[in-house]
Design an enzyme around this catalytic site. Sequence first.
Site, PDB file in Angstrom:
ATOM      1  N   SER A  59       0.846  -1.196   0.000  1.00 56.49           N
ATOM      2  CA  SER A  59       0.000   0.000   0.000  1.00 56.49           C
ATOM      3  C   SER A  59       0.881   1.245   0.000  1.00 56.49           C
ATOM      4  O   SER A  59       2.057   1.178  -0.376  1.00 56.49           O
ATOM      5  CB  SER A  59      -0.935  -0.023   1.208  1.00 56.49           C
ATOM      6  OG  SER A  59      -1.944   0.955   1.072  1.00 56.49           O
ATOM      7  N   ASN A  60       0.342   2.367   0.397  1.00 54.38           N
ATOM      8  CA  ASN A  60       1.080   3.636   0.434  1.00 54.38           C
ATOM      9  C   ASN A  60       0.501   4.495   1.551  1.00 54.38           C
ATOM     10  O   ASN A  60      -0.552   4.161   2.111  1.00 54.38           O
ATOM     11  CB  ASN A  60       0.993   4.322  -0.948  1.00 54.38           C
ATOM     12  CG  ASN A  60      -0.442   4.603  -1.324  1.00 54.38           C
ATOM     13  OD1 ASN A  60      -1.105   5.426  -0.721  1.00 54.38           O
ATOM     14  ND2 ASN A  60      -0.950   3.876  -2.315  1.00 54.38           N
TER      15      ASN A  60
END
Length: 215
Positions: free
Chosen positions: A27-28
């Site tokens: 993810s981020n």
Amino acid sequence: MVYYTAMRFIVTAGPTREHLDPVRFLSNPSTGRMGFAVARAARAAGHAVTLVAGPVALKTPPGVRRIDVVSARDMLAAVRAEVADADVLVMTAAVADWRPARRAKSKLKKGEMPDTLKLVRNPDILKSMRGPRVRIGFAAETGLPDAEAARKCREKGLDLVVGNDVTRPGSGFGTTTNRVSLVTPDGSVRHLPLMSKLAVAHRIVAFAERIASDG
Ligand code: CTP
């Protein structure tokens, strides 16, 4: 005086998660703040708003319809289901470009974890949604966002790309402010000063209203 009729906005926000197994994902750091601000601003301007949100810890703005999703493919399905009668699509989401080629049904034990992870490309949601009258994207870059924003504007056939350099103080993931440039298909670039994400959101909504009223 210019009068705008109410429009239907779809706004995406936050990160996507691309699971490797039930407890691990790629993810981020997107928190969804920019997208939630756009949803709030569009609703405050009298528009109908559907907010498609990745996993975030934010309250839904009043009067906004929210659909929660996890992965890029979930987000694509949700946007596709909503897009038919939308006038404006604003993709603020930090969509993961890749996902693990395989998702295990149960938690992988250390010994089962491969040394290298095979990834496959996720679909480009914005590029594939040609329907809405106004299509706006974001370009979160690490340095020199204008050229990249212009490229994305061209390649995805957008009306506006909001570029920002996430490494600059006060900009990017998790901040309440942002310093953005507005890049349009004619190649013009407008640099806005550091301002709240809600103020940036109001600019974006006003831009969408202008484009839509130009026909
Ligand atoms: N976007 C999307 N679907 C993806 C990736 C991005 O709809 N799979 C949207 C984002 O929401 C954003 C815009 O496209 O509005 C630009 O996203 P960005 O990640 O900056 O660009 P990419 O197209 O992924 O290009 P690159 O990886 O080359 O920077």
